[in-house]
Design a protein around this motif. Structure first.
Motif, PDB file in Angstrom:
ATOM      1  N   ARG A 176       0.859  -1.186   0.000  1.00  0.00           N
ATOM      2  CA  ARG A 176       0.000   0.000   0.000  1.00  0.00           C
ATOM      3  C   ARG A 176       0.892   1.232   0.000  1.00  0.00           C
ATOM      4  NH1 ARG A 176      -3.451   2.451   5.004  1.00  0.00           N
ATOM      5  NH2 ARG A 176      -4.293   4.257   3.906  1.00  0.00           N
ATOM      6  N   VAL A 177       0.717   2.095  -0.983  1.00  0.00           N
ATOM      7  CA  VAL A 177       1.599   3.252  -1.143  1.00  0.00           C
ATOM      8  C   VAL A 177       0.784   4.526  -1.109  1.00  0.00           C
ATOM      9  CG1 VAL A 177       3.224   1.910  -2.535  1.00  0.00           C
ATOM     10  CG2 VAL A 177       1.424   3.220  -3.671  1.00  0.00           C
ATOM     11  N   ALA A 178       1.476   5.640  -0.926  1.00  0.00           N
ATOM     12  CA  ALA A 178       0.822   6.943  -0.923  1.00  0.00           C
ATOM     13  C   ALA A 178       0.478   7.359  -2.348  1.00  0.00           C
ATOM     14  CB  ALA A 178       1.740   7.979  -0.278  1.00  0.00           C
ATOM     15  N   ALA A 179      -0.387   8.334  -2.457  1.00  0.00           N
ATOM     16  CA  ALA A 179      -0.728   8.868  -3.769  1.00  0.00           C
ATOM     17  C   ALA A 179       0.537   9.365  -4.461  1.00  0.00           C
ATOM     18  CB  ALA A 179      -1.739  10.004  -3.621  1.00  0.00           C
ATOM     19  N   GLY A 180       0.721   8.959  -5.687  1.00  0.00           N
ATOM     20  CA  GLY A 180       1.907   9.353  -6.438  1.00  0.00           C
ATOM     21  C   GLY A 180       3.134   8.519  -6.147  1.00  0.00           C
ATOM     22  N   GLY A 181       3.017   7.527  -5.262  1.00  0.00           N
ATOM     23  CA  GLY A 181       4.189   6.736  -4.879  1.00  0.00           C
ATOM     24  C   GLY A 181       4.221   5.346  -5.452  1.00  0.00           C
ATOM     25  N   ALA A 182       3.411   5.062  -6.473  1.00  0.00           N
ATOM     26  CA  ALA A 182       3.332   3.697  -6.992  1.00  0.00           C
ATOM     27  C   ALA A 182       4.664   3.238  -7.583  1.00  0.00           C
ATOM     28  CB  ALA A 182       2.214   3.592  -8.029  1.00  0.00           C
ATOM     29  N   ALA A 183       5.303   4.090  -8.373  1.00  0.00           N
ATOM     30  CA  ALA A 183       6.551   3.691  -9.018  1.00  0.00           C
ATOM     31  C   ALA A 183       7.652   3.443  -7.981  1.00  0.00           C
ATOM     32  CB  ALA A 183       6.986   4.770 -10.012  1.00  0.00           C
ATOM     33  N   ARG A 184       7.735   4.314  -6.986  1.00  0.00           N
ATOM     34  CA  ARG A 184       8.758   4.145  -5.941  1.00  0.00           C
ATOM     35  C   ARG A 184       8.484   2.892  -5.119  1.00  0.00           C
ATOM     36  NH1 ARG A 184       9.166   6.987  -0.608  1.00  0.00           N
ATOM     37  NH2 ARG A 184      11.306   6.685   0.095  1.00  0.00           N
ATOM     38  N   GLY A 185       7.220   2.656  -4.790  1.00  0.00           N
ATOM     39  CA  GLY A 185       6.881   1.454  -4.046  1.00  0.00           C
ATOM     40  C   GLY A 185       7.200   0.196  -4.814  1.00  0.00           C
ATOM     41  N   LEU A 186       6.941   0.217  -6.121  1.00  0.00           N
ATOM     42  CA  LEU A 186       7.252  -0.953  -6.952  1.00  0.00           C
ATOM     43  C   LEU A 186       8.745  -1.243  -6.947  1.00  0.00           C
ATOM     44  CD1 LEU A 186       6.316  -3.095  -9.026  1.00  0.00           C
ATOM     45  CD2 LEU A 186       6.726  -1.385 -10.799  1.00  0.00           C
ATOM     46  N   ARG A 187       9.567  -0.190  -7.068  1.00  0.00           N
ATOM     47  CA  ARG A 187      11.019  -0.407  -7.044  1.00  0.00           C
ATOM     48  C   ARG A 187      11.459  -1.034  -5.724  1.00  0.00           C
ATOM     49  NH1 ARG A 187      11.038   4.700  -9.547  1.00  0.00           N
ATOM     50  NH2 ARG A 187      11.591   5.730  -7.587  1.00  0.00           N
ATOM     51  N   ALA A 188      10.847  -0.594  -4.620  1.00  0.00           N
ATOM     52  CA  ALA A 188      11.221  -1.147  -3.317  1.00  0.00           C
ATOM     53  C   ALA A 188      10.808  -2.607  -3.192  1.00  0.00           C
ATOM     54  CB  ALA A 188      10.576  -0.319  -2.203  1.00  0.00           C
ATOM     55  N   VAL A 189       9.652  -2.962  -3.727  1.00  0.00           N
ATOM     56  CA  VAL A 189       9.201  -4.353  -3.676  1.00  0.00           C
ATOM     57  C   VAL A 189      10.119  -5.244  -4.507  1.00  0.00           C
ATOM     58  CG1 VAL A 189       7.361  -5.897  -4.467  1.00  0.00           C
ATOM     59  CG2 VAL A 189       6.796  -3.866  -3.137  1.00  0.00           C
ATOM     60  N   VAL A 190      10.493  -4.768  -5.691  1.00  0.00           N
ATOM     61  CA  VAL A 190      11.390  -5.554  -6.537  1.00  0.00           C
ATOM     62  C   VAL A 190      12.760  -5.705  -5.874  1.00  0.00           C
ATOM     63  CG1 VAL A 190      12.584  -5.600  -8.760  1.00  0.00           C
ATOM     64  CG2 VAL A 190      10.180  -4.953  -8.659  1.00  0.00           C
ATOM     65  N   ALA A 191      13.226  -4.631  -5.212  1.00  0.00           N
ATOM     66  CA  ALA A 191      14.510  -4.712  -4.505  1.00  0.00           C
ATOM     67  C   ALA A 191      14.447  -5.719  -3.361  1.00  0.00           C
ATOM     68  CB  ALA A 191      14.900  -3.330  -3.980  1.00  0.00           C
ATOM     69  N   ALA A 192      13.320  -5.762  -2.646  1.00  0.00           N
ATOM     70  CA  ALA A 192      13.176  -6.741  -1.564  1.00  0.00           C
ATOM     71  C   ALA A 192      13.183  -8.152  -2.113  1.00  0.00           C
ATOM     72  CB  ALA A 192      11.878  -6.472  -0.798  1.00  0.00           C
ATOM     73  N   ARG A 193      12.530  -8.355  -3.246  1.00  0.00           N
ATOM     74  CA  ARG A 193      12.548  -9.679  -3.871  1.00  0.00           C
ATOM     75  C   ARG A 193      13.963 -10.052  -4.280  1.00  0.00           C
ATOM     76  NH1 ARG A 193       9.838 -11.000  -9.643  1.00  0.00           N
ATOM     77  NH2 ARG A 193      11.763  -9.966 -10.280  1.00  0.00           N
ATOM     78  N   ARG A 194      14.715  -9.062  -4.725  1.00  0.00           N
ATOM     79  CA  ARG A 194      16.106  -9.286  -5.138  1.00  0.00           C
ATOM     80  C   ARG A 194      16.951  -9.774  -3.956  1.00  0.00           C
ATOM     81  NH1 ARG A 194      19.746 -10.071  -9.313  1.00  0.00           N
ATOM     82  NH2 ARG A 194      21.647  -8.853  -9.026  1.00  0.00           N
ATOM     83  N   ALA A 195      16.582  -9.348  -2.739  1.00  0.00           N
ATOM     84  CA  ALA A 195      17.347  -9.720  -1.538  1.00  0.00           C
ATOM     85  C   ALA A 195      16.972 -11.085  -1.001  1.00  0.00           C
ATOM     86  CB  ALA A 195      17.134  -8.667  -0.458  1.00  0.00           C
ATOM     87  N   GLY A 196      16.070 -11.806  -1.664  1.00  0.00           N
ATOM     88  CA  GLY A 196      15.609 -13.101  -1.165  1.00  0.00           C
ATOM     89  C   GLY A 196      16.692 -14.102  -0.829  1.00  0.00           C
ATOM     90  N   PRO A 197      17.678 -14.332  -1.730  1.00  0.00           N
ATOM     91  CA  PRO A 197      18.730 -15.310  -1.396  1.00  0.00           C
ATOM     92  C   PRO A 197      19.489 -14.976  -0.123  1.00  0.00           C
ATOM     93  CG  PRO A 197      18.735 -14.829  -3.748  1.00  0.00           C
ATOM     94  CD  PRO A 197      17.780 -13.863  -3.123  1.00  0.00           C
ATOM     95  N   ALA A 198      19.730 -13.669   0.125  1.00  0.00           N
ATOM     96  CA  ALA A 198      20.441 -13.289   1.346  1.00  0.00           C
ATOM     97  C   ALA A 198      19.612 -13.610   2.583  1.00  0.00           C
ATOM     98  CB  ALA A 198      20.790 -11.799   1.307  1.00  0.00           C
ATOM     99  N   LEU A 199      18.285 -13.513   2.475  1.00  0.00           N
ATOM    100  CA  LEU A 199      17.425 -13.844   3.612  1.00  0.00           C
ATOM    101  C   LEU A 199      17.510 -15.331   3.939  1.00  0.00           C
ATOM    102  CD1 LEU A 199      14.231 -11.777   2.672  1.00  0.00           C
ATOM    103  CD2 LEU A 199      15.987 -11.190   4.357  1.00  0.00           C
ATOM    104  N   VAL A 200      17.526 -16.176   2.911  1.00  0.00           N
ATOM    105  CA  VAL A 200      17.620 -17.622   3.138  1.00  0.00           C
ATOM    106  C   VAL A 200      18.972 -17.983   3.748  1.00  0.00           C
ATOM    107  CG1 VAL A 200      17.537 -19.891   2.034  1.00  0.00           C
ATOM    108  CG2 VAL A 200      15.976 -18.094   1.292  1.00  0.00           C
ATOM    109  N   ASP A 201      20.026 -17.258   3.358  1.00  0.00           N
ATOM    110  CA  ASP A 201      21.368 -17.542   3.874  1.00  0.00           C
ATOM    111  C   ASP A 201      21.589 -16.996   5.280  1.00  0.00           C
ATOM    112  OD1 ASP A 201      22.170 -18.935   1.625  1.00  0.00           O
ATOM    113  OD2 ASP A 201      22.914 -17.136   0.603  1.00  0.00           O
TER     114      ASP A 201
END
Length: 470
Positions: free
Chosen positions: A48-73
């Motif tokens: 859930r993002v603020a008005a006008g923050g959809a693009a920034r929120g999407l980048r943060a979600v993709v970055a968190a997904r990118r960090a997945g292997p480090a979380l498992v390790d």
């Protein structure tokens, strides 16, 4: 089969910590893993993002997904994720079979193409526990995380749901934001593993059990036991099979004290705002040498929670629960929340909490509750006389709360232990062990703390409990 659930738990925790940070890219985010179709499973992230923050929120979600292997390790994160699901299936294994359990099991069996055994909930739980405790799970989760972290890995779909308005993104702008987030993910290096936390943060709260100083008395009329502690504290405890609880907690605690938002002046917006942020501030506070984040991780791993409730008109509360074997930590954390130094946030942490809630409130001001929701609140007030006050605190008032305001709110809400009433219910130990724990954490130097009394100070505010009033 269970690697996706554990991975989702790890990612969910990481997103929660991002949402608590300075200038967070989203208000909240969550992860769910489940079947998308008969033979296709998926992992979905919702933010859930603020008005006008959809693009920034999407980048943060993709970055968190990118960090997945480090979380498992991360050994500590992996242990927490597995422990979460082990608790879930341990409860299911011990649950009584419901009359319609076999029908539900059969539906899942055929929905998943026969991959799930048609054996009942208990058998499924036993298989799940064997898999969660097996040596192959982490390797499978690591491969899954690597596949999902790779740009374009798996089936990736980005969906934007937004209200119509001047600040709504067009389809072309959303497509461009998706491409940019994917490009950023390709360019970003993998996240390094987190440094392991040192020791058990609960160790600073634990105390030796008391061997004397308390007495127990049976209250047959209500099926409870009354403990009188050496300090004068009286505690009412009722033993109950945790399987009878929908939440599955081994022990639940709920406390309340008379006096809520109705006692504040109508114009005291700052006081109301500080009380609204008090629980968030306590969750950010240090506990001993542990940071708020480290202690939140310890609570997740050990299935212990305590939250302060300050949104009611005529009373304030504190509630908590724990899983099997967590009673001592639950009592320790309950006691710790009342200590004068429990709120250790500095002005920087206070600003983070205030700014986060202020952004949420500002977004809510754009979309006020519909008339039917306000009507339902009015009906509940008429029926029950009190309810959680969802309030219309201005975003500016929340954002302006300082560390000093929060400390004053803590003293107002939790400063006098003697005014509180507590009841513990669940899978409690025998009288000897329970009395020692209660004396250690709620007796001793707790002063005249009142956890339960059969003599309500105000009969009009008492609660009838089988002929005794609390």
């Amino acid at each position: 089969m269970y690697k996706r659930q554990v991975y989702a738990s790890l990612l969910d925790r990481a997103l929660d910590e991002v949402a608590r940070g300075d200038d967070a890219p989203f208000f909240s985010a969550g992860v769910a893993a489940g079947p998308l179709a008969t033979k296709t499973r998926c992992t979905a992230i919702t933010a859930r993002v603020a008005a006008g923050g959809a693009a920034r929120g999407l980048r943060a979600v993709v970055a968190a997904r990118r960090a997945g292997p480090a979380l498992v390790d991360d050994d500590a994160a992996w242990r927490r994720g597995v422990a979460c699901w082990v608790r879930v299936f341990e409860r299911r294994r011990d649950d009584r079979e419901a009359p319609d359990a076999l029908a539900d099991d059969a539906a899942r069996h055929f929905l998943n193409g026969g991959r799930q055994p048609l054996a009942g909930a208990r058998a499924e739980a036993a298989l799940a526990l064997a898999a969660l405790r097996g040596p192959a799970l982490r390797g499978a989760a690591r491969a899954l995380a690597a596949r999902l972290a790779a740009p374009g890995g798996g089936l990736s779909v980005a969906v934007l749901q937004q209200p119509a308005g001047a600040d709504a993104l067009s389809d072309d702008a959303w497509a461009a934001a998706v491409r940019a987030a994917d490009r950023d993910a390709r360019a970003a290096p993998p996240s390094p593993p987190r440094a392991p936390a040192a020791g058990d943060p609960f160790a600073a709260l634990l105390r030796p059990r008391a061997r004397a100083g308390w007495a127990a008395r049976q209250l047959a009329a209500v099926g409870a036991t009354e403990f009188a502690l050496g300090s004068g504290v009286v505690v009412c405890c009722r033993r109950m099979d945790p399987r009878a609880s929908d939440g599955g907690a081994a022990v639940s605690a709920q406390g309340f004290a008379v006096g809520g938002l109705a006692d504040l002046d109508d114009g005291d917006v700052a006081g109301r705002a500080a009380l609204a942020l008090l629980d968030d501030a306590l969750l950010e506070s240090r506990v001993g040498a542990a940071t708020g984040a480290a202690f939140r991780d310890a609570c997740r791993e050990r299935d212990v929670r305590v939250n302060v409730q300050t949104k009611h008109a005529r009373h304030r509360g504190i509630g908590g629960s724990c899983g099997a074997g967590g009673l001592e930590r639950l009592l320790a954390l309950l006691r710790a929340r009342f200590e004068p130094g429990a709120l250790s946030v500095d002005d920087g942490a206070a600003r983070r909490v205030a700014a986060r809630r202020g952004r949420v409130a500002a977004d809510g001001e754009r979309f006020p509750d519909p008339p039917e929701a306000r009507f339902a609140d009015a009906v509940r007030v008429a029926l029950y006389g009190d309810l959680a006050v969802h309030g219309d605190l201005p975003a500016a008032a929340l954002a302006a709360v300082s560390g000093a305001d929060l400390r004053a709110a803590h003293a107002r809400c939790l400063g006098d232990f003697r005014k509180w009433t507590f009841v513990l219910v669940g899978d409690l130990p025998g009288d000897e062990a329970l009395g020692g724990l209660l004396e250690a954490y709620l007796g001793g130097d707790a002063g005249a703390c009142l956890l339960y009394t059969s003599d309500a100070a105000d009969e009009g505010l008492g609660v009838d409990l089988g002929g005794r009033r609390i």
